[in-house]
Design a protein around this motif. Structure first.
Motif, PDB file in Angstrom:
ATOM      1  N   UNK A 110     142.721 -19.089 122.758  1.00 23.03           N
ATOM      2  CA  UNK A 110     142.524 -18.856 121.324  1.00 23.03           C
ATOM      3  C   UNK A 110     141.504 -17.746 121.114  1.00 23.03           C
ATOM      4  N   UNK A 111     140.442 -17.789 121.930  1.00 23.11           N
ATOM      5  CA  UNK A 111     139.382 -16.788 121.817  1.00 23.11           C
ATOM      6  C   UNK A 111     139.906 -15.403 122.198  1.00 23.11           C
ATOM      7  N   UNK A 112     140.746 -15.367 123.245  1.00 23.80           N
ATOM      8  CA  UNK A 112     141.189 -14.083 123.784  1.00 23.80           C
ATOM      9  C   UNK A 112     142.382 -13.492 123.029  1.00 23.80           C
ATOM     10  N   UNK A 113     143.293 -14.360 122.562  1.00 28.06           N
ATOM     11  CA  UNK A 113     144.543 -13.835 121.997  1.00 28.06           C
ATOM     12  C   UNK A 113     144.672 -14.042 120.488  1.00 28.06           C
ATOM     13  N   UNK A 114     143.801 -14.840 119.888  1.00 25.04           N
ATOM     14  CA  UNK A 114     143.936 -15.148 118.465  1.00 25.04           C
ATOM     15  C   UNK A 114     142.775 -14.606 117.630  1.00 25.04           C
ATOM     16  N   UNK A 115     141.576 -14.526 118.234  1.00 24.72           N
ATOM     17  CA  UNK A 115     140.389 -14.178 117.444  1.00 24.72           C
ATOM     18  C   UNK A 115     139.670 -12.931 117.960  1.00 24.72           C
ATOM     19  N   UNK A 116     140.165 -12.345 119.050  1.00 24.43           N
ATOM     20  CA  UNK A 116     139.531 -11.136 119.572  1.00 24.43           C
ATOM     21  C   UNK A 116     139.746  -9.975 118.596  1.00 24.43           C
ATOM     22  N   UNK A 117     138.865  -8.998 118.667  1.00 24.27           N
ATOM     23  CA  UNK A 117     138.979  -7.744 117.888  1.00 24.27           C
ATOM     24  C   UNK A 117     138.751  -7.914 116.380  1.00 24.27           C
ATOM     25  N   UNK A 118     138.287  -9.106 115.927  1.00 24.32           N
ATOM     26  CA  UNK A 118     138.014  -9.255 114.486  1.00 24.32           C
ATOM     27  C   UNK A 118     136.904  -8.304 114.035  1.00 24.32           C
ATOM     28  N   UNK A 119     136.040  -7.856 115.012  1.00 28.70           N
ATOM     29  CA  UNK A 119     134.944  -6.954 114.682  1.00 28.70           C
ATOM     30  C   UNK A 119     135.380  -5.490 114.696  1.00 28.70           C
ATOM     31  N   UNK A 120     136.657  -5.238 114.928  1.00 32.97           N
ATOM     32  CA  UNK A 120     137.135  -3.852 115.041  1.00 32.97           C
ATOM     33  C   UNK A 120     137.990  -3.430 113.845  1.00 32.97           C
ATOM     34  N   UNK A 121     137.847  -4.132 112.721  1.00 32.79           N
ATOM     35  CA  UNK A 121     138.549  -3.779 111.482  1.00 32.79           C
ATOM     36  C   UNK A 121     140.066  -3.738 111.684  1.00 32.79           C
ATOM     37  N   UNK A 122     140.596  -4.738 112.415  1.00 26.72           N
ATOM     38  CA  UNK A 122     142.040  -4.746 112.694  1.00 26.72           C
ATOM     39  C   UNK A 122     142.839  -5.433 111.590  1.00 26.72           C
ATOM     40  N   UNK A 123     142.179  -6.320 110.820  1.00 36.95           N
ATOM     41  CA  UNK A 123     142.875  -7.001 109.720  1.00 36.95           C
ATOM     42  C   UNK A 123     142.022  -6.895 108.459  1.00 36.95           C
ATOM     43  N   UNK A 124     142.674  -7.056 107.321  1.00 38.10           N
ATOM     44  CA  UNK A 124     141.958  -7.005 106.045  1.00 38.10           C
ATOM     45  C   UNK A 124     141.256  -8.340 105.791  1.00 38.10           C
ATOM     46  N   UNK A 125     140.072  -8.255 105.216  1.00 36.79           N
ATOM     47  CA  UNK A 125     139.339  -9.446 104.801  1.00 36.79           C
ATOM     48  C   UNK A 125     139.422  -9.562 103.287  1.00 36.79           C
ATOM     49  N   UNK A 126     139.622 -10.798 102.806  1.00 38.45           N
ATOM     50  CA  UNK A 126     139.750 -11.032 101.366  1.00 38.45           C
ATOM     51  C   UNK A 126     138.680 -12.034 100.938  1.00 38.45           C
ATOM     52  N   UNK A 127     138.316 -12.033  99.646  1.00 37.49           N
ATOM     53  CA  UNK A 127     137.305 -12.999  99.189  1.00 37.49           C
ATOM     54  C   UNK A 127     137.837 -14.430  99.299  1.00 37.49           C
TER      55      UNK A 127
END
Length: 745
Positions: A130-147
């Protein structure tokens, strides 16, 4: 200042329609259906992201589930704690998920339907995958964040999942007017399918099924309709037939037993208990006499249900019976519905992978753009520091001659030498030619002196070379789609190597189970029912040996065939059919079974009037009499029906059957009323009617009077009736006409 009240007049039906559509779409998009990109429902996505934010990684200690649930509910998912905890539990259950995403510690329920312990007792953390394939790269602006719901936090619109989770873990959800049901698949096979699609985007469903052969359920089992899978994966809709795995094991004494080691995915939970009950029912209803015992020996090691068989039993035939009559063979309804591009859509296998691959390219593009921007920033600073090392003496002279940082920075960036004292004009001339960028100037001013050591300068040069190499690599990835595809596939290969496992479910074409019922050996038996309603059958020889006791102790004694049926007529006008084989067959002194338990007859609501054998009845006519003196004859063949309960006669309101008997030659009947009126008539004066008729009047009754008894007079010794301490011989009564008042006694 007063505000005027604004009233909007509108059609009520329009408001209802709009409100319901809004509600339905909210449930569909924001609650019940998974997103095709990450294969997660909002509650699952938010729970995983919250665990990531709380730092509950795979290599960190477990944390209480109550903490995870509370934090998720307070920050991201304000829909109640039970829905969050239920989602967390399911993501940790290996028997439900092809790839568990949460590592649970404590009681997280069992395959037999036991619920998880309360969230205050259980603990959890993320799985490594989960850590490696589902949540990695969240710090690299790969997906949009919404309120989030109250705009105090930000949450990812979708998780940057690198594997087609929708296929790997499947999905189940009921929305408004639609539902999704996607089976889990094998992790390694799905990755091979994705790679095959990336190499050939025009791949067909049939071609991709060379890699993804079919569903792979965590509970194993056998998919029996392989030929239908192509149509199911083409359309996204269909039915997969799954059966459990049964092994036939020989035991001492020449006996065999069935060992169920794998169950259909649909049997998870309460259906295991239902399966055991269904097997008990097969024995109780005598569908089979081959099962001696059944025991559930399942444990954490796996499923093990043992069915002991009697000696000489046909184990394979019994297996087929279980497939036909129990949940050991079941149907998994497939409806591959997911949210794609913001709307629900039923997708086939290839479209799901197409959406996933498109998402992977988007993730990779955003990731490498972010990494490239960081490397370009590093390159700029490194180039500035390398140039600074070449003119370090001049820079030191500028710094020593400057009054403040502003002047020094201005000189480094723009060559402005005013307000700076130089030792020589030559130095001032060199300084006026400096043109570092703002970032470079800031880095130079912040540089520590130890960076001037020879080895540090070499390290800086090596780092610069690495940065240039990274920039070239990232630019190649971003400009060449084939290079990006290789990077994505290399990452998938790494995940497959570390996390794939052997397929558990066998895919095959299996013929439908055919159960051959053993023909019963036909024999004559004697039906016995005592005054308490306990009934049984015994063989004729046993009856003959105990004839006197049997006749005196039992209310009904009938000779019949073991393949026949018994007819039970009641005061409510109903006839209940009972198969002789459903009655216990045994010794004369065996207790038997209450007749209520083996037929639809209910002694608490109706009274038994007459019992006979159906085969004998078909050769006779039956005479019916009710308390309102309605009489009729009915051909016995009319009672040869398939239904277990049927109306034997039609009754008026508040009427009841009080007499049923076979019609004999020269037979007369005597009707006795509550007011001691008697009428004797010949049975052949009563007309024959259909069983659905009420009948004809047998005796004219005075107001408030009703029949209490009807007696049949034949060749046997006629009964004697006591009326007010006076004996009345019924055979001496004058034979009168039907529908007359009779005589007073």
């Amino acid at each position: 200042m007063e505000t005027k009240e604004q009233i909007i007049r509108t059609e009520y039906s329009e408001v209802m329609q709009k409100s319901y559509i809004d509600y339905a779409m909210s449930v569909i998009i924001a609650r019940a259906l998974p997103d095709v990109r990450d294969g997660l429902k909002p509650v699952q996505r938010r729970t995983l992201y919250d665990m990531h934010e709380l730092g509950i990684r795979y290599d960190k200690p477990y944390r209480k589930c109550a903490r995870i649930v509370g934090d998720t509910m307070g920050k991201y998912h304000p829909h109640g704690d039970s829905s969050i905890y239920d989602a967390l539990v399911v993501m940790a259950q290996e028997f439900k998920k092809g790839l568990p995403l949460v590592d649970g510690h404590g009681n997280f329920g069992s395959i037999e339907g036991d619920g998880a312990a309360a969230m205050r007792y259980t603990e959890a953390r993320l799985q490594k995958i989960t850590q490696e394939a589902y949540l990695a790269d969240l710090d690299k602006d790969v997906v949009d964040f919404v309120p989030n719901f109250d705009e105090t936090e930000k949450e990812p619109e979708v998780l940057p999942v690198k594997v087609p989770n929708l296929l790997v873990n499947g999905a189940e959800g009921i929305a408004v007017g639609m539902a999704t049901s996607i089976p889990p698949h094998n992790f390694g096979e799905v990755i091979d399918g994705v790679k095959a699609y990336m190499k050939n985007p025009d791949i067909t469903t049939e071609e991709i099924m060379k890699y993804i052969k079919g569903p792979d359920f965590p509970t194993g089992g056998i998919v029996t309709n392989q030929d239908e899978l192509l149509s199911i994966y083409e359309t996204g809709i269909g039915k997969i037939k799954v059966r459990g795995k049964v092994e036939i094991e020989a035991v001492k004494g020449g006996k065999e037993r069935l060992i169920i080691t794998e169950i259909p995915y649909t049997m998870i939970g309460a259906n295991i208990g239902k399966f055991l009950n269904d097997v008990y029912s097969l024995v109780e209803t005598k569908k089979t006499n081959d099962i001696v015992d059944i025991s559930n020996q399942s444990s954490k090691e796996g499923i093990r249900i043992v069915i002991e068989l009697r000696k000489g039993a046909d184990a394979q035939n019994l297996c087929n019976l279980l497939y036909k009559k129990t949940k050991l063979e079941d149907t998994f309804g497939v409806n591959m519905l997911a949210v794609a591009d913001g709307r629900p859509e039923t997708l086939g296998l290839v479209p799901i992978i197409r959406h996933h691959v498109k998402f992977q390219y988007e993730l990779a593009t955003r990731k490498y753009k972010t990494l490239l921007a960081k490397e370009l920033d590093k390159k700029e600073i490194q180039e500035g520091l390398i140039r600074a090392c070449d003119v370090i003496d001049l820079i030191i002279e500028i710094l020593r001659g400057s009054r403040n940082i502003k002047d020094a920075k201005n000189c480094l960036m723009n060559g402005v030498t005013e307000n700076i004292k130089f030792k020589t004009k030559e130095s001032e001339k060199k300084a006026s030619k400096l043109n570092f960028t703002e970032r470079q100037a800031t880095a130079i001013l912040e540089m520590r002196l130890y960076k001037l050591i020879g080895l540090e300068v070499e390290a800086l040069m090596d780092e610069h070379n690495t940065t240039l190499k990274n920039i070239a690599e990232y630019e190649d990835i971003l400009t060449n789609r084939s290079t990006m595809a290789k990077v994505i596939m290399k990452e998938l290969d790494g995940l497959k190597k570390n996390y794939s496992r052997e397929r558990r479910t066998r895919i095959d074409n299996v013929e439908a189970a055919v159960y051959e019922e053993k023909k019963m050996e036909e024999m004559e038996v004697v039906f016995l029912m005592d005054r308490f309603g306990y009934a049984k059958t015994i063989d004729v020889a046993a009856y003959e040996r105990n004839k006197e006791a049997a006749d005196s102790e039992n209310r009904y004694v009938l000779h019949c065939m073991n393949t026949g049926k018994i007819c039970i007529f009641t005061n409510t006008g109903q006839m209940h059919l009972l198969k002789v084989v459903d009655l216990p067959f045994g010794k004369f002194r065996d207790k038997g079974q209450p007749i209520d338990n083996v037929s639809n007859y209910d002694s608490s609501k109706e009274q038994l009037i007459y019992i006979t054998d159906l085969a004998a009845l078909c050769t006779q006519k039956l005479l019916f009499g009710t308390k309102t003196a309605m009489l009729k004859q009915v051909d016995g063949k009319e009672f040869d029906v398939a239904k277990r309960t049927t109306a034997a006669t039609k009754l008026a309101d508040d009427d009841a059957v009080i007499f049923v008997a076979p019609v004999e030659e020269n037979m007369t009947i005597v009707m006795q009323s509550a007011k001691d009126m008697f009428l004797r008539i010949a049975a052949d004066t009563i007309p024959e009617k259909k069983k659905g008729a009420i009948g004809v009047c047998g005796m004219k009754l005075a107001a408030g009077d009703e029949l209490t008894n009807i007696y049949a007079l034949g060749e046997e010794e006629p009964p004697v009736v006591m009326v007010k301490d006076k004996e009345i011989a019924l055979n001496r009564l004058h034979i009168g006409n039907r529908a007359t008042k009779g005589v007073k006694k």
